[in-house]
Design a protein around this motif. Structure first.
Motif, PDB file in Angstrom:
ATOM      1  N   UNK A  65      48.752 -12.205  58.066  1.00 22.12           N
ATOM      2  CA  UNK A  65      47.391 -10.838  58.344  1.00 22.12           C
ATOM      3  C   UNK A  65      46.514 -11.081  57.297  1.00 22.12           C
ATOM      4  N   UNK A  66      46.413 -11.773  56.241  1.00 23.16           N
ATOM      5  CA  UNK A  66      45.306 -12.825  55.185  1.00 23.16           C
ATOM      6  C   UNK A  66      44.836 -13.304  55.910  1.00 23.16           C
ATOM      7  N   UNK A  74      34.632 -14.165  58.344  1.00 25.18           N
ATOM      8  CA  UNK A  74      34.056 -15.459  58.584  1.00 25.18           C
ATOM      9  C   UNK A  74      32.930 -15.187  59.324  1.00 25.18           C
ATOM     10  N   UNK A  75      33.411 -14.113  60.560  1.00 23.47           N
ATOM     11  CA  UNK A  75      32.892 -14.140  61.799  1.00 23.47           C
ATOM     12  C   UNK A  75      31.873 -12.951  61.318  1.00 23.47           C
ATOM     13  N   UNK A  76      32.152 -12.060  60.547  1.00 25.51           N
ATOM     14  CA  UNK A  76      30.779 -11.085  60.083  1.00 25.51           C
ATOM     15  C   UNK A  76      30.108 -11.436  59.209  1.00 25.51           C
ATOM     16  N   UNK A  77      30.267 -12.810  58.535  1.00 23.65           N
ATOM     17  CA  UNK A  77      29.045 -13.531  57.738  1.00 23.65           C
ATOM     18  C   UNK A  77      28.987 -13.018  56.639  1.00 23.65           C
ATOM     19  N   UNK A  78      30.905 -13.163  56.095  1.00 24.64           N
ATOM     20  CA  UNK A  78      31.051 -12.398  54.813  1.00 24.64           C
ATOM     21  C   UNK A  78      31.763 -13.548  53.941  1.00 24.64           C
ATOM     22  N   UNK A  79      31.906 -13.699  52.669  1.00 23.01           N
ATOM     23  CA  UNK A  79      32.732 -14.199  51.691  1.00 23.01           C
ATOM     24  C   UNK A  79      34.040 -13.815  50.878  1.00 23.01           C
ATOM     25  N   UNK A  85      38.208  -5.373  56.926  1.00 23.58           N
ATOM     26  CA  UNK A  85      39.015  -6.875  57.950  1.00 23.58           C
ATOM     27  C   UNK A  85      40.594  -6.702  57.538  1.00 23.58           C
ATOM     28  N   UNK A  86      41.200  -6.155  56.662  1.00 28.89           N
ATOM     29  CA  UNK A  86      42.451  -6.209  57.158  1.00 28.89           C
ATOM     30  C   UNK A  86      43.508  -4.940  58.710  1.00 28.89           C
TER      31      UNK A  86
END
Length: 132
Positions: A65-66, A74-79, A85-86
């Motif tokens: 899952x993680x 990463x695709x949405x350019x977030x850290x 996302x989950x």
């Protein structure tokens, strides 16, 4: 004689203690899973390997899952991995979707509900009718 006994106890004390998680090569706590199984009263008895296996399964599901959620973030350019996302990771993965909805993923064949197993005739009766 008493000197021999104390040497034996010193040898036992020198052994380094290792957790069941480290012996199994897991990151998830086997002892905590064991304690929760006992407290939950899911069964009167269970084997010593049951909490190890359950901890391994929980670790695998969490890792899958993680990992998927990390790729989505990463695709949405977030850290940071957010709950959305989950959710997206579970929605995209057929195995995780089936597992978290309550189904048991199998590699072939289908699960037969318990009520249908009882209702079907035993195999012995069907073989006797074929011989006649």
């Amino acid at each position: 004689c008493s000197g021999g006994l104390s040497e034996g106890s010193e040898a036992k004390a020198k052994k380094s203690r290792s957790s069941r998680s480290s012996r199994a090569g897991l990151l998830f706590p086997v002892s905590r899973v064991d304690r929760q199984l006992r407290r939950g009263r899911f069964a009167e008895r269970f084997g010593a390997r049951a909490p190890v296996y359950l901890a391994a399964v929980l670790q695998w599901v969490t890792h899958e899952t993680m990992d998927a959620a990390g790729k989505i973030s990463k695709k949405s350019k977030q850290q940071r991995i957010s709950p959305s996302h989950l959710q997206a990771a579970v929605r995209k993965s057929s195995l995780l979707k089936q597992l978290l909805r309550g189904g048991v993923p199998r590699r072939g064949g289908r699960a037969v509900p318990r009520s249908q197993r009882v209702a079907s005739p035993p195999k012995k009766e069907t073989t006797k009718s074929k011989k006649r």
